[in-house]
Motif scaffolding. Sequence first.
Motif, PDB file in Angstrom:
ATOM      1  N   LEU A  61       0.814  -1.216   0.000  1.00  0.00           N
ATOM      2  CA  LEU A  61       0.000   0.000   0.000  1.00  0.00           C
ATOM      3  C   LEU A  61       0.847   1.265   0.000  1.00  0.00           C
ATOM      4  O   LEU A  61       0.613   2.200  -0.775  1.00  0.00           O
ATOM      5  N   LEU A  62       1.852   1.306   0.869  1.00  0.00           N
ATOM      6  CA  LEU A  62       2.666   2.510   1.001  1.00  0.00           C
ATOM      7  C   LEU A  62       3.672   2.667  -0.141  1.00  0.00           C
ATOM      8  O   LEU A  62       4.300   3.714  -0.271  1.00  0.00           O
ATOM      9  N   ALA A  63       3.791   1.628  -0.958  1.00  0.00           N
ATOM     10  CA  ALA A  63       4.629   1.721  -2.152  1.00  0.00           C
ATOM     11  C   ALA A  63       3.796   1.994  -3.395  1.00  0.00           C
ATOM     12  O   ALA A  63       4.297   1.916  -4.519  1.00  0.00           O
ATOM     13  N   ASP A  64       2.519   2.300  -3.184  1.00  0.00           N
ATOM     14  CA  ASP A  64       1.592   2.582  -4.282  1.00  0.00           C
ATOM     15  C   ASP A  64       1.374   1.377  -5.190  1.00  0.00           C
ATOM     16  O   ASP A  64       0.973   1.519  -6.352  1.00  0.00           O
ATOM     17  N   THR A  65       1.634   0.184  -4.656  1.00  0.00           N
ATOM     18  CA  THR A  65       1.432  -1.053  -5.415  1.00  0.00           C
ATOM     19  C   THR A  65       0.741  -2.082  -4.517  1.00  0.00           C
ATOM     20  O   THR A  65       1.352  -3.084  -4.134  1.00  0.00           O
ATOM     21  N   PRO A  66      -0.517  -1.858  -4.152  1.00  0.00           N
ATOM     22  CA  PRO A  66      -1.194  -2.766  -3.221  1.00  0.00           C
ATOM     23  C   PRO A  66      -1.294  -4.186  -3.755  1.00  0.00           C
ATOM     24  O   PRO A  66      -1.490  -4.396  -4.955  1.00  0.00           O
ATOM     25  N   ALA A  67      -1.140  -5.132  -2.846  1.00  0.00           N
ATOM     26  CA  ALA A  67      -1.251  -6.538  -3.224  1.00  0.00           C
ATOM     27  C   ALA A  67      -2.630  -6.809  -3.809  1.00  0.00           C
ATOM     28  O   ALA A  67      -3.637  -6.280  -3.322  1.00  0.00           O
ATOM     29  N   PRO A  68      -2.715  -7.618  -4.860  1.00  0.00           N
ATOM     30  CA  PRO A  68      -3.994  -7.839  -5.548  1.00  0.00           C
ATOM     31  C   PRO A  68      -5.056  -8.500  -4.689  1.00  0.00           C
ATOM     32  O   PRO A  68      -6.248  -8.386  -4.983  1.00  0.00           O
TER      33      PRO A  68
END
Length: 307
Positions: free
Chosen positions: A207-214
Amino acid sequence: MEYTTFGRTGLRVSKLGLGGAPLGGVFGPADEQGVEKMIHEALDSGINFIDTAPSYGRGESERRIGKALIGGRRNEVVLASKAVGPGESFDYATTIRSVEHSLERLQTDWIDLLQIHDVEQVSYETIVNETLPALEKLREDGKIRYIGVSTRILSLLERYARINRFDSIQFYARYMLIDHTAKDALLPLAAEKEIGVINGSVLGLGLLADTPAPFLNPNIIDEAAKRMEQLTFLRKTEPHGLVEPAMRFSLSQPAIHVTLTGAATREVLRANLAFCDGHGLDLEDQQRVYALFQGKSLFPAEKEASK
């Protein structure tokens, strides 16, 4: 690299540890030679704590780590793995068998820290009457040195910490910029009991890397986005600008002994290593983060299987 003493174990551990899930291809393809190079670079850079589990890539993470440590590097590492996993029985015999298989894949005679994986899956009685006695027997036999417990559910970790039979606890996504509820009761309890603390997923499952787990619930993603909007005072200008403050937030917390980096590439590893310089958030910024989300778990109330 900064080092600290891992609770009452006396082990000196690097404050940044290498998480084993990406090494087994859990979050996408991971080239075997690239994984070996990453492990060697991590060790050369001062990381001496590696955390893995049988379920990461169906044993592939353990196998690759074991292969990378061949040739004399095993003694450089505090090696942590886990017992049993999703869909398995946590009974005595299964626990023994799980650890024996891990030892084979890791190509080692001993594992420094063996953790019970995701204890919310089964009852408290099963853990204390079956799983834990099996690990205590393995410790007597010299196959493991210390025993830990892992789950995202903080109240369960508090319950297990109080029985004084565990040397460590591991949680994930519970001490990070947008959910720091672990600090309220669990971290003080662990310090009181001299229990080692491992913090996983400080980026909140991406989330904090702007790539939330699917696999994350859309409602959680939406709530996280609202909270992240309130952190513009921390965001750096580069892409994924909350990664650095998120890492520093955990690495500078004295009650957390190891912050895991789930690096999928050597470039990510190097970036995270750059944050191991002893500098955390400014005190004013840290207090602001605490005030914004005090007592506010990002995750909805979870049913606790272990009663």
